[in-house]
Scaffold this motif. Structure first.
Motif, mmCIF file in Angstrom:
data_model
loop_
_atom_site.group_PDB
_atom_site.id
_atom_site.type_symbol
_atom_site.label_atom_id
_atom_site.label_comp_id
_atom_site.label_asym_id
_atom_site.label_seq_id
_atom_site.Cartn_x
_atom_site.Cartn_y
_atom_site.Cartn_z
ATOM 1 N N HIS A 12 13.498 85.690 34.909
ATOM 2 C CA HIS A 12 13.658 86.970 35.617
ATOM 3 C C HIS A 12 13.072 86.914 37.029
ATOM 4 O O HIS A 12 13.646 87.460 37.971
ATOM 5 N N GLY A 13 11.915 86.240 37.140
ATOM 6 C CA GLY A 13 11.228 86.182 38.435
ATOM 7 C C GLY A 13 11.978 85.345 39.460
ATOM 8 O O GLY A 13 11.728 85.454 40.666
ATOM 9 N N LEU B 243 8.802 95.858 38.675
ATOM 10 C CA LEU B 243 8.865 96.858 39.747
ATOM 11 C C LEU B 243 10.156 96.644 40.530
ATOM 12 O O LEU B 243 10.247 95.744 41.360
ATOM 13 N N GLY B 244 11.163 97.452 40.201
ATOM 14 C CA GLY B 244 12.414 97.395 40.960
ATOM 15 C C GLY B 244 12.291 98.325 42.159
ATOM 16 O O GLY B 244 11.958 99.497 42.007
ATOM 17 N N SER C 226 11.573 93.825 45.276
ATOM 18 C CA SER C 226 11.230 93.937 43.857
ATOM 19 C C SER C 226 10.237 92.843 43.478
ATOM 20 O O SER C 226 10.273 91.746 44.043
ATOM 21 N N VAL C 227 9.356 93.140 42.537
ATOM 22 C CA VAL C 227 8.403 92.130 42.072
ATOM 23 C C VAL C 227 8.233 92.237 40.562
ATOM 24 O O VAL C 227 8.545 93.255 39.949
ATOM 25 N N ILE C 228 7.726 91.147 39.992
ATOM 26 C CA ILE C 228 7.246 91.181 38.602
ATOM 27 C C ILE C 228 5.781 90.780 38.657
ATOM 28 O O ILE C 228 5.445 89.701 39.154
ATOM 29 N N ILE D 68 2.255 87.174 40.568
ATOM 30 C CA ILE D 68 3.289 88.086 41.084
ATOM 31 C C ILE D 68 4.514 87.281 41.529
ATOM 32 O O ILE D 68 4.439 86.506 42.488
ATOM 33 N N PHE D 69 5.620 87.479 40.808
ATOM 34 C CA PHE D 69 6.902 86.922 41.274
ATOM 35 C C PHE D 69 7.397 87.819 42.398
ATOM 36 O O PHE D 69 7.485 89.044 42.227
ATOM 37 N N MET D 70 7.727 87.224 43.509
ATOM 38 C CA MET D 70 8.180 88.030 44.657
ATOM 39 C C MET D 70 8.958 87.166 45.632
ATOM 40 O O MET D 70 8.979 85.938 45.505
#
Ligand SMILES: Cc1cc2nc3c(=O)[nH]c(=O)nc-3n(C[C@H](O)[C@H](O)[C@H](O)COP(=O)(O)OP(=O)(O)OC[C@H]3O[C@@H](n4cnc5c(N)ncnc54)[C@H](O)[C@@H]3O)c2cc1C
Length: 466
Positions: A343-344, A385-386, A352-354, A248-250
């Motif tokens: 993007h992350g 997830l925006g 927002s997360v990827i 999870i990019f966050m």
């Protein structure tokens, strides 16, 4: 649409054990609202049934009044399918009961139950069924369109563990669907969404699990993201199927007792680990992840299954503004990792997360034509997830997801996970999820159970014409 007059509504009220709510009533605004704060719709009438008989009365009323029917299970559809303008909304929030049969290892779950309701009731018996990752999500919408989560690699999707369903169809009948009864409808319910009626009861298969499992999050600084994804790609290919490991990019979130104050807001790549088996085995299995690279955060240990199932809840507040997409990519190869890392490292907001989810194991062993849920290939599900708070950010965030999602799509399988898409402007892609054969099968079931398309607030299937 016909006029719905006061006398007709009074007569309906007399026959409904639950609530009948009209515009202007004190509970109207709460009843019409859904998780995604971008959705602002105004049903003509809202019925909160108490049981299947109430649902039947409401659906029959809607049919005779010329009102299309929306169904709110948990109201978590980001596309806003859990409410409507100009229609009758069946809000199932009074129907959240869960009955567990510990001997048969099954649970009967009412159509308005949330994932947390199911987890709490089943854990009382040391049991669980595969579901999703946020406790406030509705079991209904999640199941009818798939359902991925912690137990998926070992036990399959939520829809793969559905044993039967009872639903009220457009003519007000209560119909049961299972492998032995109305088989074609049962096939359609596992992936075809809320097209066929209001499911009042789901019956699920349960497995022994908990109360403790091993799990948590290992977080890496964003400059280690490429190496971590390369490692995860190799690691998950041979890891036991009891393990879920999503990247999870966050921005390090403000999760109490987990993320230290000084790390909050830092861009990171987390690996969200859950092991569905004995905690000691799990801790051994996840050791290579914890020993890889130089994590900035390691919150992994024995943890109650109920806690890990609600760990992400506070990151997804009701009323937050959301715009999403969910695409499958065939490989986590160098090109995909480069794009995801790019993007992350550039998320549009701190909420927002990827999420990059291994899609392999049990779901891919189900035959492609066994359910209407179509995607059964070994792959990765990538969820953009925006999420934001300030309406002034809406256009910028939407544009970010559209643009980044477009880049992702270019390397995707062409398939989307319908439960994660805000699809309004991309109906063709939604349709493409079902190939021609599958779509004509779904259209035939739709024609049999909802020929006039009363249930149209969903990824809609046009009834077949003869
Ligand atoms: C914060 C958050 C976390 C999520 N996490 C996951 C996850 O981990 N895994 C995953 O797979 N998905 C996840 N999702 C996506 C989720 O599966 C979908 O949003 C799903 O539609 C939610 O179901 P619901 O009942 O809450 O939705 P609703 O908005 O109530 O309904 C969605 C659709 O289902 C239909 N429907 C609802 N109830 C019924 C019923 N009883 N009978 C017939 N049709 C019905 C509605 O008509 C509508 O078309 C998440 C979504 C959110 C917002």
């Amino acid at each position: 649409m016909q006029d719905v007059n006061d006398r007709a509504i009074d007569r309906l009220r007399d026959r409904i054990r639950g609530d009948v709510i009209r515009p202007g009533d004190p509970t109207y605004d709460e009843a019409r609202s859904v998780h995604n704060g971008l959705i602002d719709r105004s049903p003509t009438l809202i019925v909160r049934p108490r049981d299947a008989a109430d649902v039947s009365t409401a659906v029959t009323f809607a049919g005779s009044a010329g009102l299309p029917v929306a169904i709110k299970g948990g109201g978590h559809s980001v596309a806003g399918h859990g409410t409507c303008d100009d229609g009758l909304l069946v809000d199932l929030s009074l129907m959240r009961g869960v009955k567990v049969d510990p001997r048969a290892r099954t649970a009967r779950v009412e159509g308005g139950a949330l994932l947390g309701d199911v987890d709490i009731a089943t854990q009382e018996h040391g049991l669980a069924t595969p579901s999703g990752q946020v406790a406030a999500t509705g079991i209904a919408g999640l199941t009818l369109t798939g359902g991925f989560g912690a137990m998926q690699r070992k036990y399959g999707l939520t829809c793969d563990n559905l044993l039967s369903a009872e639903l009220v169809t457009a003519d007000g009948r209560l119909v049961t669907a299972s492998a032995a009864e109305n088989e074609e409808l049962f096939w359609a319910l596992r992936g075809g969404g809320g097209n066929f009626g209001v499911v009042t009861t789901f019956e699920f298969r349960l497995y022994e699990l908990g109360p403790m499992v091993a799990g948590g999050i290992v977080g890496y600084p964003i400059d280690q993201a490429t190496e971590v994804l390369e490692f995860l790609n190799g690691f998950i290919a041979t890891a036991p199927e009891e393990l879920s490991a999503d990247a999870i990019f966050m921005m390090a979130p403000p999760i109490d007792d987990i993320v230290p104050q000084e790390l909050r807001g830092q861009n990171m790549l987390g690996v969200f680990l859950r092991y569905c088996g004995p905690p000691d085995d799990g801790l051994e299995v996840v050791r290579p992840v914890r020993e890889f690279g130089e994590p900035m955060l390691d919150f992994v240990g024995p943890i109650p299954y109920l806690t890990i199932q609600s760990l992400l809840d506070q990151l997804n507040p009701r009323g937050g503004l959301n715009y999403w997409t969910g695409e499958y990519i065939p490989d986590l190869d160098a090109k995909a990792i480069e794009l995801l890392t790019q993007h992350g490292s550039n998320l549009p907001t701190r909420q927002s997360v990827i999420q990059v989810i291994p899609f392999n194991g049990a779901p891919t062993r189900v035959a492609s034509d066994a359910t209407a849920f179509s995607h059964r290939e070994d792959s990765w599900l990538v969820h953009y997830l925006g999420q934001w708070e300030d309406p002034a950010d809406t256009e910028r965030c939407r544009e970010w997801i559209r643009s980044a999602g477009g880049d992702l799509r270019a390397m995707g399988t062409g398939d989307v996970y319908l439960n994660l898409v805000t699809d309004e402007e991309d109906v063709d892609r939604v349709r493409a999820v079902w190939d021609d054969r599958r779509l004509s099968r779904l259209a035939a079931v739709k024609a049999e159970y909802d020929p006039d398309n009363l249930f149209r607030f969903n990824h809609n299937i046009t009834p077949a014409t003869t």
